[in-house]
Design a protein around this motif. Structure first.
Motif, PDB file in Angstrom:
ATOM      1  N   THR A 128       1.230  -1.000  -0.121  1.00 32.42           N
ATOM      2  CA  THR A 128       0.103   0.187  -0.186  1.00 32.42           C
ATOM      3  C   THR A 128       1.164   1.734  -0.158  1.00 32.42           C
ATOM      4  OG1 THR A 128       0.170  -0.156   2.490  1.00 32.42           O
ATOM      5  CG2 THR A 128      -1.439  -1.289   1.578  1.00 32.42           C
ATOM      6  N   VAL A 129       0.263   2.815  -0.523  1.00 31.93           N
ATOM      7  CA  VAL A 129       0.374   3.581   0.129  1.00 31.93           C
ATOM      8  C   VAL A 129       1.849   4.121   1.443  1.00 31.93           C
ATOM      9  CG1 VAL A 129       1.002   6.215  -0.373  1.00 31.93           C
ATOM     10  CG2 VAL A 129      -0.328   4.901  -1.700  1.00 31.93           C
ATOM     11  N   ALA A 130       0.912   3.960   2.233  1.00 34.58           N
ATOM     12  CA  ALA A 130       0.932   3.985   3.509  1.00 34.58           C
ATOM     13  C   ALA A 130       2.183   2.971   3.550  1.00 34.58           C
ATOM     14  CB  ALA A 130      -0.002   3.766   4.459  1.00 34.58           C
ATOM     15  N   ALA A 131       2.592   1.769   3.597  1.00 34.46           N
ATOM     16  CA  ALA A 131       3.133   0.937   4.189  1.00 34.46           C
ATOM     17  C   ALA A 131       4.781   1.740   3.038  1.00 34.46           C
ATOM     18  CB  ALA A 131       3.079  -0.291   3.561  1.00 34.46           C
ATOM     19  N   LEU A 132       4.657   1.633   1.646  1.00 37.34           N
ATOM     20  CA  LEU A 132       5.588   2.016   0.962  1.00 37.34           C
ATOM     21  C   LEU A 132       6.296   3.293   1.458  1.00 37.34           C
ATOM     22  CD1 LEU A 132       7.165   1.634  -1.518  1.00 37.34           C
ATOM     23  CD2 LEU A 132       5.778   2.772  -3.293  1.00 37.34           C
ATOM     24  N   ARG A 133       5.498   4.192   2.110  1.00 39.02           N
ATOM     25  CA  ARG A 133       6.099   5.303   2.689  1.00 39.02           C
ATOM     26  C   ARG A 133       6.719   5.230   3.255  1.00 39.02           C
ATOM     27  NH1 ARG A 133       0.668   9.294   2.105  1.00 39.02           N
ATOM     28  NH2 ARG A 133       0.867   9.942  -0.261  1.00 39.02           N
ATOM     29  N   ARG A 134       6.100   4.511   4.875  1.00 41.39           N
ATOM     30  CA  ARG A 134       7.282   3.722   5.878  1.00 41.39           C
ATOM     31  C   ARG A 134       8.234   3.520   5.399  1.00 41.39           C
ATOM     32  NH1 ARG A 134       7.078  -1.164   7.679  1.00 41.39           N
ATOM     33  NH2 ARG A 134       5.052  -1.674   6.520  1.00 41.39           N
ATOM     34  N   VAL A 135       8.446   1.989   4.924  1.00 40.66           N
ATOM     35  CA  VAL A 135       9.439   1.573   4.413  1.00 40.66           C
ATOM     36  C   VAL A 135      10.622   2.502   4.106  1.00 40.66           C
ATOM     37  CG1 VAL A 135      11.002   0.250   2.608  1.00 40.66           C
ATOM     38  CG2 VAL A 135       8.273  -0.371   4.074  1.00 40.66           C
ATOM     39  N   LEU A 136      10.136   3.893   2.699  1.00 41.69           N
ATOM     40  CA  LEU A 136      11.125   4.267   2.452  1.00 41.69           C
ATOM     41  C   LEU A 136      11.605   5.634   3.736  1.00 41.69           C
ATOM     42  CD1 LEU A 136       9.453   6.007  -0.844  1.00 41.69           C
ATOM     43  CD2 LEU A 136      11.622   4.480  -0.735  1.00 41.69           C
ATOM     44  N   ARG A 137      11.021   5.651   4.480  1.00 42.44           N
ATOM     45  CA  ARG A 137      10.757   6.713   5.768  1.00 42.44           C
ATOM     46  C   ARG A 137      12.065   5.867   6.593  1.00 42.44           C
ATOM     47  NH1 ARG A 137       5.750   8.129   6.431  1.00 42.44           N
ATOM     48  NH2 ARG A 137       5.301  10.675   5.564  1.00 42.44           N
ATOM     49  N   GLU A 155      14.017   3.305   6.048  1.00 40.45           N
ATOM     50  CA  GLU A 155      15.115   3.565   5.142  1.00 40.45           C
ATOM     51  C   GLU A 155      16.636   4.818   4.781  1.00 40.45           C
ATOM     52  OE1 GLU A 155      17.001   0.948   3.803  1.00 40.45           O
ATOM     53  OE2 GLU A 155      15.096   0.023   4.769  1.00 40.45           O
ATOM     54  N   LEU A 156      15.260   5.685   4.526  1.00 43.29           N
ATOM     55  CA  LEU A 156      16.096   7.300   4.976  1.00 43.29           C
ATOM     56  C   LEU A 156      16.616   8.106   5.969  1.00 43.29           C
ATOM     57  CD1 LEU A 156      13.261   9.154   2.494  1.00 43.29           C
ATOM     58  CD2 LEU A 156      15.861   8.544   1.958  1.00 43.29           C
TER      59      LEU A 156
END
Length: 87
Positions: free
Chosen positions: A73-82, A84-85
């Motif tokens: 999901t978009v929320a999961a993708l955002r969480r993973v990207l945050r 990693e960053l």
């Protein structure tokens, strides 16, 4: 607002229910609430949403379901990207 309005016979409407959700009262330790509030603020989401997601993941794990099989999901993708960053 006009002075002619008469609210003396007005009634409060019912609260709009969220489908698939139930409002409850639950007592949680202060440190848990502060942890989820801080984490939620850092990720830009609500702390109750995070608590719900954590409970859902725990139930899925208990039932033998893997979250890896769920669609991204978009929320999961955002969480993973945050995550990693920040690392």
């Amino acid at each position: 607002m006009r002075k002619e309005y008469d609210f003396s016979k007005a009634q409060r409407g019912p609260a709009v229910a969220s489908p698939g959700k139930t409002r409850i009262t639950i007592m949680l330790d202060d440190d848990l609430i502060e942890f989820f509030r801080a984490k939620a603020e850092a990720q830009g989401t609500g702390y109750q949403t995070m608590i719900n997601a954590t409970l859902r993941a725990t139930v899925a794990e208990e039932q033998g379901h893997s979250s890896e099989n769920e669609p991204l999901t978009v929320a999961a993708l955002r969480r993973v990207l945050r995550e990693e960053l920040h690392s």
